[in-house]
Write an enzyme that holds these catalytic residues in place. Sequence first.
Site, PDB file in Angstrom:
ATOM      1  N   GLY B   9      -3.280 -13.728 -15.603  1.00 55.11           N
ATOM      2  CA  GLY B   9      -3.791 -13.486 -16.947  1.00 55.11           C
ATOM      3  C   GLY B   9      -4.127 -14.773 -17.695  1.00 55.11           C
ATOM      4  O   GLY B   9      -5.072 -14.821 -18.480  1.00 55.11           O
ATOM      5  N   ASN B  10      -3.380 -15.858 -17.420  1.00 51.96           N
ATOM      6  CA  ASN B  10      -3.585 -17.093 -18.181  1.00 51.96           C
ATOM      7  C   ASN B  10      -4.874 -17.821 -17.799  1.00 51.96           C
ATOM      8  O   ASN B  10      -5.267 -18.775 -18.444  1.00 51.96           O
ATOM      9  CB  ASN B  10      -2.387 -18.027 -18.031  1.00 51.96           C
ATOM     10  CG  ASN B  10      -2.432 -18.750 -16.707  1.00 51.96           C
ATOM     11  OD1 ASN B  10      -2.578 -18.109 -15.669  1.00 51.96           O
ATOM     12  ND2 ASN B  10      -2.344 -20.059 -16.754  1.00 51.96           N
ATOM     13  N   LYS B 209      -1.239  -6.544  -9.649  1.00 54.18           N
ATOM     14  CA  LYS B 209      -2.447  -7.167  -9.107  1.00 54.18           C
ATOM     15  C   LYS B 209      -2.147  -8.092  -7.915  1.00 54.18           C
ATOM     16  O   LYS B 209      -2.973  -8.225  -7.003  1.00 54.18           O
ATOM     17  CB  LYS B 209      -3.237  -7.918 -10.185  1.00 54.18           C
ATOM     18  CG  LYS B 209      -2.629  -9.216 -10.645  1.00 54.18           C
ATOM     19  CD  LYS B 209      -3.629 -10.341 -10.717  1.00 54.18           C
ATOM     20  CE  LYS B 209      -2.980 -11.695 -10.744  1.00 54.18           C
ATOM     21  NZ  LYS B 209      -1.577 -11.856 -11.002  1.00 54.18           N
ATOM     22  N   LYS B 268       4.815 -12.262  -7.263  1.00 52.27           N
ATOM     23  CA  LYS B 268       3.937 -13.262  -6.636  1.00 52.27           C
ATOM     24  C   LYS B 268       4.535 -13.723  -5.305  1.00 52.27           C
ATOM     25  O   LYS B 268       3.840 -13.802  -4.286  1.00 52.27           O
ATOM     26  CB  LYS B 268       3.721 -14.451  -7.568  1.00 52.27           C
ATOM     27  CG  LYS B 268       2.992 -14.046  -8.859  1.00 52.27           C
ATOM     28  CD  LYS B 268       2.701 -15.211  -9.757  1.00 52.27           C
ATOM     29  CE  LYS B 268       2.565 -14.777 -11.219  1.00 52.27           C
ATOM     30  NZ  LYS B 268       1.737 -13.585 -11.427  1.00 52.27           N
TER      31      LYS B 268
END
Lengths: 305, 305
Positions: B9-10, B209, B268
């Site tokens: 997102g960043n 995601k 992740k």
Amino acid sequence: MRIVLALGGNALLRPNDDGTVESELKRAKQSLQPIETLLSGREKILITHGNGPQVGNALLRVEASIPKTPPRPLDHLVSDTQGGLGYLLERTVRNLILKNNGSREVLAMLAQVEIDSDKDSFRNAIKPIGPYYSIENKAELERKGWFVKKTDRGLRRLVPSPKPKRVVELEIIRSLFENRVLVITAGGGGTPVVTTERGYEGVEGVIDKDSVASLLACELNATHLIIATDVDNVWVGKEKTPLEKITKDEIKLYYEKGEFPEGSMGPKVEAGIQFLERGGEMAIITSTEKISLALQGEAGTIITN
Amino acid sequence: MRIVLALGGNALLRPNDDGTVESELKRAKQSLQPIETLLSGREKILITHGNGPQVGNALLRVEASIPKTPPRPLDHLVSDTQGGLGYLLERTVRNLILKNNGSREVLAMLAQVEIDSDKDSFRNAIKPIGPYYSIENKAELERKGWFVKKTDRGLRRLVPSPKPKRVVELEIIRSLFENRVLVITAGGGGTPVVTTERGYEGVEGVIDKDSVASLLACELNATHLIIATDVDNVWVGKEKTPLEKITKDEIKLYYEKGEFPEGSMGPKVEAGIQFLERGGEMAIITSTEKISLALQGEAGTIITN
């Protein structure tokens, strides 16, 4: 056959529908079921579609939640609707193909459409969009840089409706189309962009979806451009005589006489004429129910050279 | 190299950004510029990305305009963000490639991701999403069929975060990837669907995601899975020791000891381990600034067998 099919807004939403996705899904299925054999078969097909009511709702949602969420320009909203409607149509088409034991791949992809930034159609804001505003908001709306127009129901924002020049993703679309992938793209006319020294940049406008359909049909060497709308035939005259088989030159005469209203039948007829002038074989304007019959020459308004 | 790159997102939004598309565009350019040579070059690349803040805003907008516009379920909102963010990223990537005189085609397409409807991950609503609600709204929210959870800032809606099983459009993605088209897809984890006797149906949930990135990387026989995030390295221990080169089995031990927080570094690391277990060569977790160095083995957390 090599077909470009432009679905009108009524393929997804009709006057008394409540606008929920449940009713859109039901309507999409109902609209596409009459051509499920075509969708499942061997012809090459690309589907494009309108987004009028959906982008209208998106604008209402943005307005209703400012300042809790930031404003969202029109090019991004058009892209959002390409996403939402692309999903809805892809799912509907895939399910119909599965039901018919078809093997065709289906894909919904985003299209950016480069517009002619020199043309008046880009400079003049003519297309009404989004909610109606109270007359007291005029100054505030104009401060946003908007063009607004007074109508019977209040103020309405006007945006340019620029002519499409080029679909940015054309080469990929072409290769998918040639490989018989059913591509759903350029919803709502695609996202309008211009080229600048910094590359592609988005612009706030709405491209006419029939015009983009015609451009895509020409670029893909389509044989058939089918414009699906809410009536079975194009009408002319006070008696509303339905046009059946007609040549491009004949319908052009009606067009030049102003028989077809701007913003509804006008752009569809224009898209058909343009397609034939650039090498297309047949342009069909009819309802989704009549598409299969029209392809056999038995319904709809069929324009040929 | 055959690369799947998952943008956090960043890459689009950082803590002090105002969330407008102007700042997202600026941030996207800034995040991708360090890898413009990679994007413009000969490697095969697929990009996927998060959508957390964007789908959060979409939910706020829907809520703010009910009943003026109809409610919009989560699968459709995720698809909207695949559209909006796909456009934004496609334009940014294409402009960087043009600037570098690259010739690669770029495409943003929608992905539906079939989830495992038998798994607990589908049945249990665990992922907080959307705005905070006042405690008085509890009954009203539950009437919508929502699961809600009390937090310090108010009530929060919880949705399932089901495990991805299959990307519906995989065969098309594969053929584009093999043809060196830079595909941007499955944003926000893709739109979750299940198969029923009526075909594909959407479900209200949010797929992680990184988990989808790992699945895509496996299915595409990628050599490298790169997970771009807001830090240069994965950390462990109280001293926050950065992990540099590490084997899958070593990092698995840290993972099992609970070193990596759920909902941030946990998924992740899990995605990286899964990728290596299914045949991947190298999983990299780092910031976008360090991707090029990491590919040369000189930065980031690099997990190998």
